[in-house]
Write a protein that holds these residues in place. Structure first.
Motif, PDB file in Angstrom:
ATOM      1  N   PHE A  92      76.975   2.895 -11.398  1.00 43.99           N
ATOM      2  CA  PHE A  92      76.892   3.755 -12.565  1.00 43.99           C
ATOM      3  C   PHE A  92      75.470   3.735 -13.117  1.00 43.99           C
ATOM      4  O   PHE A  92      74.877   2.679 -13.294  1.00 43.99           O
ATOM      5  CB  PHE A  92      77.864   3.296 -13.649  1.00 43.99           C
ATOM      6  N   GLY A  93      74.938   4.904 -13.420  1.00 42.33           N
ATOM      7  CA  GLY A  93      73.560   5.029 -13.885  1.00 42.33           C
ATOM      8  C   GLY A  93      72.579   5.214 -12.749  1.00 42.33           C
ATOM      9  O   GLY A  93      71.510   5.800 -12.935  1.00 42.33           O
ATOM     10  N   HIS A  94      72.960   4.694 -11.573  1.00 42.05           N
ATOM     11  CA  HIS A  94      72.075   4.781 -10.406  1.00 42.05           C
ATOM     12  C   HIS A  94      72.887   5.168  -9.167  1.00 42.05           C
ATOM     13  O   HIS A  94      73.015   4.396  -8.222  1.00 42.05           O
ATOM     14  CB  HIS A  94      71.366   3.445 -10.177  1.00 42.05           C
ATOM     15  N   PRO A  95      73.426   6.388  -9.146  1.00 38.74           N
ATOM     16  CA  PRO A  95      74.196   6.809  -7.970  1.00 38.74           C
ATOM     17  C   PRO A  95      73.346   6.899  -6.711  1.00 38.74           C
ATOM     18  O   PRO A  95      73.887   6.934  -5.602  1.00 38.74           O
ATOM     19  CB  PRO A  95      74.728   8.186  -8.376  1.00 38.74           C
ATOM     20  N   GLU A  96      72.019   6.934  -6.885  1.00 41.73           N
ATOM     21  CA  GLU A  96      71.127   7.007  -5.727  1.00 41.73           C
ATOM     22  C   GLU A  96      71.086   5.698  -4.949  1.00 41.73           C
ATOM     23  O   GLU A  96      70.698   5.674  -3.780  1.00 41.73           O
ATOM     24  CB  GLU A  96      69.709   7.388  -6.177  1.00 41.73           C
ATOM     25  N   GLY A  97      71.442   4.578  -5.586  1.00 40.27           N
ATOM     26  CA  GLY A  97      71.497   3.296  -4.882  1.00 40.27           C
ATOM     27  C   GLY A  97      70.185   2.550  -4.870  1.00 40.27           C
ATOM     28  O   GLY A  97      69.855   1.842  -5.818  1.00 40.27           O
ATOM     29  N   LYS A  98      69.425   2.725  -3.829  1.00 41.04           N
ATOM     30  CA  LYS A  98      68.219   1.933  -3.635  1.00 41.04           C
ATOM     31  C   LYS A  98      67.169   2.214  -4.701  1.00 41.04           C
ATOM     32  O   LYS A  98      67.031   3.329  -5.197  1.00 41.04           O
ATOM     33  CB  LYS A  98      67.637   2.212  -2.257  1.00 41.04           C
TER      34      LYS A  98
END
Length: 250
Positions: A92-98
């Motif tokens: 959550f907040g960072h669906p991009e991951g890396k």
């Protein structure tokens, strides 16, 4: 507990994220014997992986992030920095991951600002380093704030610059969010106000720099925009900008 061949379809759906995360660990030949990897509370999978991945495959970031000057190039060639860029899974907040994917979003937002070249250079350096040492962060309870990723990033960046404005914003980049969280999520308005006032005192003349970075950082991924809007409303002395065009949260 079941091994990987006994996983349900629901658990298999998250395996790509787990595999991607494990392959990001900087190891050349590693046998992961029955790794227990938490997916949700009290739900684990056990995996066996044998990796023999090349350094070029596991370290694509210098090609994805284009340095604009020598300091940026030096950062991108540093092993500890590269390791931090490759950390992270979708959340959550960072669906991009890396981390490097988040940095690319922040850099895109910086490109959307109409600012001077020196200011843009400061913002880019802050963006490159601000979250890169999350992989070394200590989240034990009670929280040791000297091990927060912002402080770790500041200490690392002191090797590359003596500019106090850059170093302060790197260290403090999450403080506005924490002040908002104290007031509105934890229902601790007094503590939140103290935290905000302490932040503003530390920033001094660097308030606008902090705000611009806070904006570029917050208008990414699927982050909640309320902390940014609150900051824009309650903090005097900043030049408030409208939402950035075509940012990932718009």
């Amino acid at each position: 507990m079941p091994h990987c061949f006994g996983l349900t379809a629901g658990r298999l759906a998250v395996l790509p994220y787990i595999v991607d995360d494990l392959l990001a660990w900087r190891t050349d030949f590693v046998l992961y014997p029955f790794i227990e990897y938490p997916i949700y509370p009290y739900v684990y999978v056990q995996l066996i992986f044998l990796t023999n991945m090349t350094q070029d495959y596991r370290n694509p970031t210098p090609q994805l992030i284009s340095p604009e000057h020598e300091t940026e190039a030096a950062l991108l060639q540093d092993q500890a920095f590269q390791e931090g860029l490759l950390w992270g899974v979708p959340r959550f907040g960072h669906p991009e991951g890396k981390i490097y994917k988040h940095i690319l979003e922040v850099l895109d937002n910086i490109d959307r600002l109409k600012v001077s070249a020196p200011l843009r250079r400061k913002l880019r350096l802050i963006a490159l380093v601000h979250d890169t040492f999350k992989y070394r962060e200590v989240r034990a309870t009670p929280r040791d704030w000297s091990k927060h990723h912002g402080m770790l990033a500041r200490q690392y960046m002191e090797r590359f610059t003596s500019n106090q404005a850059i170093l302060d914003v790197i260290e403090l980049h999450d403080e506005a969010f924490y002040a908002w969280r104290c007031i509105f999520m934890y229902q601790l308005p007094g503590e939140g106000q103290v935290r905000l006032e302490r932040l503003l005192a530390r920033l001094g003349d660097n308030l606008q720099l902090f705000y611009l970075f806070f904006k570029c950082d917050t208008e990414t991924g699927d982050k909640v925009q309320a902390p940014l809007r609150w900051f824009e409303q309650v903090v005097p002395g900043i030049e408030v900008l409208p939402p950035l065009p075509q940012s990932s949260t718009r």
